[in-house]
Design a protein around this motif. Structure first.
Motif, PDB file in Angstrom:
ATOM      1  N   LYS A  45      47.213  69.980  44.464  1.00 42.22           N
ATOM      2  CA  LYS A  45      47.346  68.734  45.249  1.00 42.22           C
ATOM      3  C   LYS A  45      48.791  68.229  45.203  1.00 42.22           C
ATOM      4  N   ARG A  46      49.390  68.274  44.004  1.00 39.83           N
ATOM      5  CA  ARG A  46      50.769  67.778  43.900  1.00 39.83           C
ATOM      6  C   ARG A  46      51.732  68.695  44.656  1.00 39.83           C
ATOM      7  N   PHE A  47      51.433  69.988  44.664  1.00 34.12           N
ATOM      8  CA  PHE A  47      52.264  70.955  45.401  1.00 34.12           C
ATOM      9  C   PHE A  47      52.287  70.573  46.883  1.00 34.12           C
ATOM     10  N   ALA A  52      58.335  64.060  44.418  1.00 32.88           N
ATOM     11  CA  ALA A  52      58.145  65.473  44.792  1.00 32.88           C
ATOM     12  C   ALA A  52      58.744  66.367  43.715  1.00 32.88           C
ATOM     13  N   LYS A  53      58.119  67.505  43.493  1.00 30.38           N
ATOM     14  CA  LYS A  53      58.684  68.444  42.531  1.00 30.38           C
ATOM     15  C   LYS A  53      59.553  69.405  43.340  1.00 30.38           C
ATOM     16  N   THR A  54      60.802  69.001  43.524  1.00 26.56           N
ATOM     17  CA  THR A  54      61.728  69.770  44.352  1.00 26.56           C
ATOM     18  C   THR A  54      63.045  69.940  43.601  1.00 26.56           C
ATOM     19  N   ASN A  72      66.033  67.327  42.714  1.00 19.79           N
ATOM     20  CA  ASN A  72      65.887  66.284  41.693  1.00 19.79           C
ATOM     21  C   ASN A  72      66.388  66.775  40.335  1.00 19.79           C
ATOM     22  N   TYR A  73      66.161  68.046  40.097  1.00 19.42           N
ATOM     23  CA  TYR A  73      66.516  68.618  38.795  1.00 19.42           C
ATOM     24  C   TYR A  73      68.011  68.952  38.778  1.00 19.42           C
ATOM     25  N   ALA A  74      68.513  69.454  39.909  1.00 16.58           N
ATOM     26  CA  ALA A  74      69.951  69.735  39.996  1.00 16.58           C
ATOM     27  C   ALA A  74      70.734  68.447  39.719  1.00 16.58           C
ATOM     28  N   GLU A  86      61.852  54.815  33.849  1.00 16.37           N
ATOM     29  CA  GLU A  86      61.087  55.634  34.783  1.00 16.37           C
ATOM     30  C   GLU A  86      60.486  56.827  34.047  1.00 16.37           C
ATOM     31  N   GLU A  87      61.291  57.818  33.743  1.00 18.97           N
ATOM     32  CA  GLU A  87      60.762  59.010  33.076  1.00 18.97           C
ATOM     33  C   GLU A  87      61.912  59.815  32.506  1.00 18.97           C
ATOM     34  N   MET A  88      61.601  60.993  31.960  1.00 20.99           N
ATOM     35  CA  MET A  88      62.640  61.872  31.445  1.00 20.99           C
ATOM     36  C   MET A  88      62.895  62.944  32.516  1.00 20.99           C
ATOM     37  N   SER A  89      63.792  63.904  32.246  1.00 23.75           N
ATOM     38  CA  SER A  89      64.170  64.839  33.313  1.00 23.75           C
ATOM     39  C   SER A  89      63.029  65.767  33.728  1.00 23.75           C
ATOM     40  N   GLY A  90      62.135  66.095  32.816  1.00 26.39           N
ATOM     41  CA  GLY A  90      61.009  66.960  33.180  1.00 26.39           C
ATOM     42  C   GLY A  90      59.740  66.532  32.489  1.00 26.39           C
ATOM     43  N   MET A  91      59.656  65.245  32.135  1.00 23.48           N
ATOM     44  CA  MET A  91      58.515  64.751  31.366  1.00 23.48           C
ATOM     45  C   MET A  91      58.314  63.264  31.644  1.00 23.48           C
ATOM     46  N   GLY A 129      52.753  62.811  36.574  1.00 26.20           N
ATOM     47  CA  GLY A 129      52.465  63.928  35.672  1.00 26.20           C
ATOM     48  C   GLY A 129      50.964  64.092  35.460  1.00 26.20           C
ATOM     49  N   ILE A 130      50.551  65.343  35.399  1.00 28.26           N
ATOM     50  CA  ILE A 130      49.132  65.640  35.148  1.00 28.26           C
ATOM     51  C   ILE A 130      48.833  65.438  33.656  1.00 28.26           C
ATOM     52  N   THR A 131      49.812  65.697  32.810  1.00 32.15           N
ATOM     53  CA  THR A 131      49.642  65.404  31.382  1.00 32.15           C
ATOM     54  C   THR A 131      49.527  63.895  31.186  1.00 32.15           C
ATOM     55  N   ARG A 132      50.381  63.133  31.861  1.00 29.46           N
ATOM     56  CA  ARG A 132      50.323  61.661  31.794  1.00 29.46           C
ATOM     57  C   ARG A 132      48.931  61.183  32.161  1.00 29.46           C
ATOM     58  N   GLY A 170      54.408  66.369  29.108  1.00 27.44           N
ATOM     59  CA  GLY A 170      54.437  67.189  30.310  1.00 27.44           C
ATOM     60  C   GLY A 170      53.802  68.529  30.002  1.00 27.44           C
ATOM     61  N   THR A 171      53.605  69.318  31.038  1.00 28.66           N
ATOM     62  CA  THR A 171      52.964  70.623  30.855  1.00 28.66           C
ATOM     63  C   THR A 171      53.709  71.451  29.821  1.00 28.66           C
ATOM     64  N   ALA A 172      55.037  71.538  29.975  1.00 27.68           N
ATOM     65  CA  ALA A 172      55.811  72.374  29.056  1.00 27.68           C
ATOM     66  C   ALA A 172      55.866  71.729  27.674  1.00 27.68           C
TER      67      ALA A 172
END
Ligand SMILES: Cc1ncc(COP(=O)(O)O)c(C=O)c1O
Length: 357
Positions: A92-94, A192-194, A197-199, A228-233, A255-258, A298-300
């Motif tokens: 769904k998030r994808f 969005a997981k794009t 955002n990470y760059a 807000e949040e961390m870079s990947g969590m 986040g799905i973990t959240r 987060g997942t990781a």
């Protein structure tokens, strides 16, 4: 849908063995899933050997970053499973990310089959130790060969998978509060997981490491006041024995973990608030001992405790516990469900039959 299997994929599986040190994200399963979009539709899903892909230097993803990705895990602790954790939520998030990035929706059955099949075919390579897993990375890239700034008309959907040990080798995080740069703005791409955002977060992560921190805490783009949040969590704290986390906005990745931890906290009768958290109020409550725990999830990362928050000038605010009682209990419960040692809420776990080849 029926999965097409390239004969070389089976050879690749038979020839593969895990190295002794697997790390996180560096050992890759010998097969990958591929599905192409052209002429207005998604084609057939195929499993092929893992390997380099050929792209034209003009393809749009290389210039305009039209791409999305997901991250999820399959667990096989002590040989049970493999278990996939809430992968429909990743699907769904994808598609939420796809919509924001002008990428055509991927049918749910293609996503689910690709993720389940790579898990089934990688089952032999999923490490068995608690905390280890198969990290699965679905992604879509814009492949149309044309330099015009407009949405691509061709895309590749791929899924790769990485037998992985725990994400953070060290047990807790020193976190830099980023008071200048911002990760996301209202109306932007924060939910969005794009890749962009990470760059955009990497420059701060270099600064953080130079200053002796390991991760970044992002504040809201408008005021630089609210967490807000961390870079990947995502971020949680415990203040006066209440679990608090920033409420979702259009600048925070859901986040799905959240979401899972919020459900678990309710089941464990841990008081919980989703609210706007002012960074300076949180710092004050760390100083006076009201905020005793903080963690990233987060997942990781699963749950990784925050040891301290700090500023660029070296001022730090240390949390009371290396891992506090609430963080510990949530982590143990979540991992026990993910690893199939404890029954979780309905529909969280799907057992995948290992493939024979
Ligand atoms: C920016 C960001 N926030 C939060 C998360 C946590 O999300 P999840 O729990 O679904 O892995 C991630 C990881 O996917 C992320 O990249």
């Amino acid at each position: 849908m029926s999965l097409k299997i390239h004969p070389d994929a089976i050879t690749a599986l038979k020839d593969f063995s895990l190295p002794e040190q697997i790390g996180f994200g560096s050992t890759i399963s010998p097969v990958m899933m591929n599905c192409e979009y052209k002429d207005g539709k998604w084609g057939e899903l195929e499993m092929v050997p893992y390997g380099p892909i050929t792209l034209s230097p003009t393809c749009k993803v290389l210039h305009y970053a039209q791409e999305i990705f997901e991250g999820l895990k399959a667990y096989r602790v002590m040989g049970k499973g493999p278990f996939l954790f809430r992968h429909l939520e990743n699907c769904k998030r994808f598609n939420h990310s796809a919509a924001r990035m002008a990428i055509p929706e991927l049918p749910e059955e293609i996503f689910m089959e690709a993720v389940e099949a790579i898990t089934a075919y990688s089952a032999d390579f999923i490490p068995r130790e608690s905390g280890s897993s198969l990290y699965i990375r679905p992604f879509i890239i814009a492949t149309e060969e044309n330099l015009g700034i407009k949405p691509s008309e061709k895309f590749s959907f791929m899924v790769i998978a990485s037998p992985s040990a725990s994400y953070f080798a060290s047990g807790s995080l020193k976190v830099l509060i980023e008071r200048n740069a911002a990760r996301a703005f209202t109306g932007g791409t924060g939910t969005a997981k794009t890749g962009g955002n990470y760059a955009a977060s990497l420059l701060t992560s270099v600064k953080a490491v130079e200053l002796g921190y390991m991760n970044t805490l992002w504040l809201d783009g408008e005021n630089r006041k609210y967490i807000e949040e961390m870079s990947g969590m995502n971020f949680f704290a415990v203040v006066n024995d209440v679990l608090v986390t920033p409420k979702l906005t259009d600048t925070i990745l859901a986040g799905i973990t959240r979401d899972s931890l919020i459900t678990l906290a309710k089941n464990l009768n841990i008081p919980l608030k989703e609210e706007t958290i002012n960074i300076d109020s949180l710092i004050e409550s760390i100083k006076i001992g009201e905020c005793t725990e903080a963690f990233a999830c987060g997942t990781a990362a699963i749950i990784t405790p925050v040891e301290l928050l700090g500023e660029e000038d070296g001022t730090t605010y240390e949390l009371k516990y290396p891992i506090g009682p609430i963080s510990k209990s949530l982590k143990e419960n979540l991992l026990a469900i993910q690893e199939g040692r404890m029954e979780g809420p309905m529909g969280w776990i799907k057992t995948i039959e290992p493939a024979t080849y």
